[in-house]
Scaffold this motif. Structure first.
Motif, PDB file in Angstrom:
ATOM      1  N   LYS A 143      39.479  32.057 -14.931  1.00 38.00           N
ATOM      2  CA  LYS A 143      40.411  31.855 -13.816  1.00 38.00           C
ATOM      3  C   LYS A 143      39.943  32.602 -12.578  1.00 38.00           C
ATOM      4  N   SER A 197      37.939  30.244 -10.491  1.00 34.89           N
ATOM      5  CA  SER A 197      38.839  29.287  -9.837  1.00 34.89           C
ATOM      6  C   SER A 197      39.542  29.936  -8.648  1.00 34.89           C
ATOM      7  N   ARG A 198      39.997  31.156  -8.828  1.00 38.23           N
ATOM      8  CA  ARG A 198      40.668  31.872  -7.731  1.00 38.23           C
ATOM      9  C   ARG A 198      39.709  32.102  -6.563  1.00 38.23           C
ATOM     10  N   ALA A 222      39.258  28.909  -4.699  1.00 36.82           N
ATOM     11  CA  ALA A 222      40.456  28.647  -3.888  1.00 36.82           C
ATOM     12  C   ALA A 222      40.478  29.530  -2.641  1.00 36.82           C
ATOM     13  N   SER A 278      45.696  29.395  -0.032  1.00 32.72           N
ATOM     14  CA  SER A 278      44.995  29.405  -1.325  1.00 32.72           C
ATOM     15  C   SER A 278      45.933  29.030  -2.466  1.00 32.72           C
ATOM     16  N   SER A 279      47.228  29.334  -2.331  1.00 32.70           N
ATOM     17  CA  SER A 279      48.179  28.960  -3.387  1.00 32.70           C
ATOM     18  C   SER A 279      48.257  27.437  -3.534  1.00 32.70           C
ATOM     19  N   LYS A 295      44.979  26.301  -5.201  1.00 29.64           N
ATOM     20  CA  LYS A 295      45.032  26.559  -6.651  1.00 29.64           C
ATOM     21  C   LYS A 295      45.789  25.446  -7.366  1.00 29.64           C
TER      22      LYS A 295
END
Length: 184
Positions: A97, A100-101, A104, A115-116, A119
């Motif tokens: 993760k 992935s973060r 993002a 970014s939220s 995601k």
């Protein structure tokens, strides 16, 4: 034609519109996010296909995963099944993760989209990438991509589709990704 060209092509306008709707973005913002994160996804695939076992695993996933439905029927984008499938794809491509973060966050800086939201978009985009790759390799519809009697595509075709800078080699693309990750 590369994966990004396929995703952003006029044939996939409905999928981009559905992505925008699911995430709460304009279509222009959704296109920008797709444009920004797709190269990271394809570089992750390149990394995972650096040996024959990885290539075979990706081809099997493309052939049996019925991913084409995500492009052929965009109304399923954002469903629980789509998100679960996308998260599985992301886990396989990125391995954690944290990556992935990071993708993002980088995409947020480049696009101005929170970014939220990116995601939330990543699992959907991951399934769209798999759908586009499957259609590029096997052609036709979702039912055609699951036909196990079809001829296996060569790793050369796969490599050319994943070659993000279109220079004919995926080695520099994989090395570039590793270099960027090491010096963040």
């Amino acid at each position: 034609m590369g994966i990004l060209d396929t995703l952003l092509g006029s044939d996939n306008g409905d999928a981009i519109a559905q992505l925008a709707k699911q995430i709460g973005l304009s279509e222009e913002q959704a296109r920008a996010v797709v444009k920004e994160v797709t190269p990271a996804l394809t570089r992750g695939m390149q990394h995972n296909t650096k040996d024959e076992t990885g290539v075979e695993g990706l081809i099997t996933a493309l052939r049996t995963g019925n991913h084409a439905r995500y492009i052929e029927n965009p109304s399923v984008l954002g469903t629980a099944e789509n998100i679960d499938d996308g998260n599985s794809i992301l886990g396989h491509i990125f391995g954690s993760k944290e990556v992935s973060r990071s993708v993002a966050e980088h995409a947020s800086q480049e696009t101005g989209v929170a970014s939220s939201l990116i995601k939330k978009a990543l699992p959907i985009i991951a399934t769209m990438v798999m759908a586009s790759l499957g259609k590029s390799l096997f052609g036709g519809t979702a039912s055609a991509s699951t036909n196990t009697e079809q001829t296996q595509p060569s790793s050369g075709i796969l490599s050319s589709l994943l070659d993000s800078d279109r220079d004919g080699s995926i080695i520099d693309d994989v090395l570039g990704m590793a270099f960027k990750m090491a010096f963040r």
